[in-house]
Design a protein around this motif. Sequence first.
Motif, PDB file in Angstrom:
ATOM      1  N   ALA A  14      34.512  44.314  29.688  1.00 34.59           N
ATOM      2  CA  ALA A  14      34.755  44.322  31.131  1.00 34.59           C
ATOM      3  C   ALA A  14      35.838  45.323  31.516  1.00 34.59           C
ATOM      4  CB  ALA A  14      35.135  42.918  31.603  1.00 34.59           C
ATOM      5  N   ALA A  15      36.830  45.494  30.659  1.00 35.30           N
ATOM      6  CA  ALA A  15      37.941  46.392  30.946  1.00 35.30           C
ATOM      7  C   ALA A  15      37.536  47.868  30.883  1.00 35.30           C
ATOM      8  CB  ALA A  15      39.086  46.126  29.983  1.00 35.30           C
ATOM      9  N   ARG A  16      36.420  48.174  30.270  1.00 34.62           N
ATOM     10  CA  ARG A  16      35.969  49.572  30.141  1.00 34.62           C
ATOM     11  C   ARG A  16      35.464  50.161  31.457  1.00 34.62           C
ATOM     12  NH1 ARG A  16      32.050  48.657  25.026  1.00 34.62           N
ATOM     13  NH2 ARG A  16      33.660  47.981  23.563  1.00 34.62           N
ATOM     14  N   TYR A  17      35.108  49.316  32.390  1.00 34.11           N
ATOM     15  CA  TYR A  17      34.442  49.771  33.612  1.00 34.11           C
ATOM     16  C   TYR A  17      35.377  49.693  34.819  1.00 34.11           C
ATOM     17  CZ  TYR A  17      30.274  49.309  30.758  1.00 34.11           C
ATOM     18  OH  TYR A  17      29.344  49.444  29.769  1.00 34.11           O
ATOM     19  N   PRO A  18      35.286  50.695  35.723  1.00 36.10           N
ATOM     20  CA  PRO A  18      36.108  50.635  36.943  1.00 36.10           C
ATOM     21  C   PRO A  18      35.747  49.416  37.797  1.00 36.10           C
ATOM     22  CG  PRO A  18      34.944  52.754  36.797  1.00 36.10           C
ATOM     23  CD  PRO A  18      34.500  51.914  35.647  1.00 36.10           C
ATOM     24  N   HIS A  19      34.461  49.077  37.828  1.00 39.04           N
ATOM     25  CA  HIS A  19      33.994  47.857  38.492  1.00 39.04           C
ATOM     26  C   HIS A  19      33.545  46.934  37.371  1.00 39.04           C
ATOM     27  CE1 HIS A  19      34.127  49.875  42.342  1.00 39.04           C
ATOM     28  NE2 HIS A  19      33.494  50.891  41.770  1.00 39.04           N
ATOM     29  N   LYS A  20      34.305  45.867  37.157  1.00 38.26           N
ATOM     30  CA  LYS A  20      34.053  44.998  36.003  1.00 38.26           C
ATOM     31  C   LYS A  20      32.607  44.529  35.914  1.00 38.26           C
ATOM     32  CE  LYS A  20      37.423  42.014  36.723  1.00 38.26           C
ATOM     33  NZ  LYS A  20      38.383  40.918  36.490  1.00 38.26           N
ATOM     34  N   ARG A  21      31.978  44.300  37.054  1.00 39.90           N
ATOM     35  CA  ARG A  21      30.609  43.778  37.056  1.00 39.90           C
ATOM     36  C   ARG A  21      29.643  44.720  36.328  1.00 39.90           C
ATOM     37  NH1 ARG A  21      27.284  40.396  41.035  1.00 39.90           N
ATOM     38  NH2 ARG A  21      25.211  40.908  40.316  1.00 39.90           N
ATOM     39  N   SER A  22      29.975  45.999  36.260  1.00 41.00           N
ATOM     40  CA  SER A  22      29.124  46.972  35.573  1.00 41.00           C
ATOM     41  C   SER A  22      28.988  46.655  34.084  1.00 41.00           C
ATOM     42  CB  SER A  22      29.684  48.385  35.738  1.00 41.00           C
ATOM     43  OG  SER A  22      29.736  48.732  37.098  1.00 41.00           O
ATOM     44  N   GLY A  23      29.874  45.864  33.549  1.00 38.05           N
ATOM     45  CA  GLY A  23      29.821  45.503  32.142  1.00 38.05           C
ATOM     46  C   GLY A  23      28.950  44.299  31.839  1.00 38.05           C
ATOM     47  N   LEU A  24      28.281  43.760  32.844  1.00 40.26           N
ATOM     48  CA  LEU A  24      27.523  42.522  32.638  1.00 40.26           C
ATOM     49  C   LEU A  24      26.421  42.659  31.594  1.00 40.26           C
ATOM     50  CD1 LEU A  24      26.941  39.601  33.222  1.00 40.26           C
ATOM     51  CD2 LEU A  24      25.645  40.316  35.240  1.00 40.26           C
ATOM     52  N   GLU A  44      28.901  31.189  31.651  1.00 34.91           N
ATOM     53  CA  GLU A  44      30.175  30.804  32.282  1.00 34.91           C
ATOM     54  C   GLU A  44      31.298  31.756  31.895  1.00 34.91           C
ATOM     55  OE1 GLU A  44      30.961  28.528  34.575  1.00 34.91           O
ATOM     56  OE2 GLU A  44      28.892  27.838  34.720  1.00 34.91           O
ATOM     57  N   ALA A  45      31.348  32.134  30.619  1.00 33.87           N
ATOM     58  CA  ALA A  45      32.398  33.048  30.157  1.00 33.87           C
ATOM     59  C   ALA A  45      32.277  34.401  30.843  1.00 33.87           C
ATOM     60  CB  ALA A  45      32.331  33.212  28.639  1.00 33.87           C
ATOM     61  N   CYS A  46      31.067  34.924  30.935  1.00 34.73           N
ATOM     62  CA  CYS A  46      30.852  36.210  31.614  1.00 34.73           C
ATOM     63  C   CYS A  46      31.258  36.114  33.079  1.00 34.73           C
ATOM     64  CB  CYS A  46      29.392  36.640  31.503  1.00 34.73           C
ATOM     65  SG  CYS A  46      28.883  37.140  29.858  1.00 34.73           S
ATOM     66  N   ALA A  47      30.857  35.037  33.733  1.00 32.45           N
ATOM     67  CA  ALA A  47      31.182  34.857  35.142  1.00 32.45           C
ATOM     68  C   ALA A  47      32.693  34.788  35.365  1.00 32.45           C
ATOM     69  CB  ALA A  47      30.516  33.589  35.676  1.00 32.45           C
ATOM     70  N   GLU A  48      33.365  34.053  34.504  1.00 31.90           N
ATOM     71  CA  GLU A  48      34.810  33.906  34.632  1.00 31.90           C
ATOM     72  C   GLU A  48      35.523  35.240  34.434  1.00 31.90           C
ATOM     73  OE1 GLU A  48      38.302  31.754  32.104  1.00 31.90           O
ATOM     74  OE2 GLU A  48      36.467  30.610  32.414  1.00 31.90           O
ATOM     75  N   ILE A  49      35.131  35.980  33.427  1.00 33.14           N
ATOM     76  CA  ILE A  49      35.772  37.264  33.124  1.00 33.14           C
ATOM     77  C   ILE A  49      35.498  38.277  34.226  1.00 33.14           C
ATOM     78  CG2 ILE A  49      35.735  39.238  31.541  1.00 33.14           C
ATOM     79  CD1 ILE A  49      35.212  37.119  29.285  1.00 33.14           C
ATOM     80  N   LEU A  50      34.280  38.285  34.747  1.00 31.35           N
ATOM     81  CA  LEU A  50      33.906  39.260  35.772  1.00 31.35           C
ATOM     82  C   LEU A  50      34.273  38.819  37.181  1.00 31.35           C
ATOM     83  CD1 LEU A  50      30.400  40.293  34.406  1.00 31.35           C
ATOM     84  CD2 LEU A  50      32.562  41.540  34.215  1.00 31.35           C
ATOM     85  N   GLU A  51      34.746  37.588  37.300  1.00 31.24           N
ATOM     86  CA  GLU A  51      35.134  37.013  38.596  1.00 31.24           C
ATOM     87  C   GLU A  51      33.962  37.006  39.575  1.00 31.24           C
ATOM     88  OE1 GLU A  51      38.544  39.305  39.743  1.00 31.24           O
ATOM     89  OE2 GLU A  51      39.787  38.459  38.151  1.00 31.24           O
ATOM     90  N   ILE A  52      32.798  36.570  39.064  1.00 31.05           N
ATOM     91  CA  ILE A  52      31.607  36.382  39.885  1.00 31.05           C
ATOM     92  C   ILE A  52      31.078  34.985  39.596  1.00 31.05           C
ATOM     93  CG2 ILE A  52      31.043  38.842  39.991  1.00 31.05           C
ATOM     94  CD1 ILE A  52      28.953  38.421  37.824  1.00 31.05           C
TER      95      ILE A  52
END
Length: 78
Positions: A14-24, A44-52
């Motif tokens: 998630a930290a690699r992308y300017p928009h975290k959601r792009s790492g989904l 759930e883990a992906c959602a929590e990390i990406l704040e979606i």
Amino acid sequence: MIDAKTRAELEEIAARYPHKRSGLLPMLHLVQSAAGQITPEGIEACAEILEISAAEVYEVATFYTMYKRRPVGDYHVG
């Protein structure tokens, strides 16, 4: 269940992308490779990390046929 190592790798993706959601998509690939399928805990883990929402992650996971939500065999005939 998502272990600490996998969670750290998810956060790194998630930290690699300017928009975290792009790492989904790569995050879902990691969850599937670690657990053998896309699990509710992985969603759930992906959602929590990406704040979606988990629903948004679920939508993506169910849209693409490459993500499996049930255990699969060793071979896939397509």
